[in-house]
Design a protein around this motif. Structure first.
Motif, PDB file in Angstrom:
ATOM      1  N   ASN A  61       0.818  -1.215   0.000  1.00  0.00           N
ATOM      2  CA  ASN A  61       0.000   0.000   0.000  1.00  0.00           C
ATOM      3  C   ASN A  61       0.857   1.272   0.000  1.00  0.00           C
ATOM      4  N   TRP A  62       1.989   1.234   0.687  1.00  0.00           N
ATOM      5  CA  TRP A  62       2.869   2.404   0.692  1.00  0.00           C
ATOM      6  C   TRP A  62       3.428   2.650  -0.706  1.00  0.00           C
ATOM      7  N   ASP A  63       3.733   1.578  -1.436  1.00  0.00           N
ATOM      8  CA  ASP A  63       4.188   1.727  -2.825  1.00  0.00           C
ATOM      9  C   ASP A  63       3.133   2.433  -3.674  1.00  0.00           C
ATOM     10  N   GLU A  64       1.864   2.133  -3.446  1.00  0.00           N
ATOM     11  CA  GLU A  64       0.791   2.801  -4.181  1.00  0.00           C
ATOM     12  C   GLU A  64       0.773   4.298  -3.876  1.00  0.00           C
ATOM     13  N   ILE A  65       1.035   4.638  -2.646  1.00  0.00           N
ATOM     14  CA  ILE A  65       1.048   6.049  -2.245  1.00  0.00           C
ATOM     15  C   ILE A  65       2.252   6.770  -2.840  1.00  0.00           C
TER      16      ILE A  65
END
Length: 94
Positions: A61-65
């Motif tokens: 999810n952090w990669d998506e952000i």
């Protein structure tokens, strides 16, 4: 299936991309339908696996952000797209 490449140094990278497309095209032509279905179903199962550790979910999810994509359901979408029976078409990689 689509590929998008952004290239800054043309000649060497272009040659490597062309080599990849030739090899990929040959591989796809030689692959039998049953083998292709096995690869597809394995990939769907892989995309549907639950995160084992919280760190995996947070990292994904952090990669998506950080990339600005915000596709928090990316794996579910990919599995859904892979689950759709592909239409027969003539694909050209050259």
């Amino acid at each position: 299936m689509a590929f998008i490449f952004f290239v800054t140094s043309a000649e060497y990278v272009d040659g490597r991309i062309e080599a990849f497309f030739k090899k990929f095209s040959n591989m796809m032509e030689k692959m039998e339908k049953k083998e292709m279905e096995e690869v597809r179903s394995s990939l769907i199962r892989l995309k549907q696996l639950s995160d084992v550790h919280l760190k995996e979910e947070v990292s994904r999810n952090w990669d998506e952000i950080t990339t600005g994509d915000y596709l928090f359901d990316r794996l579910e979408r990919q599995a859904s797209y892979l689950g759709v029976e592909p239409k027969l078409c003539e694909c050209s990689f050259t």
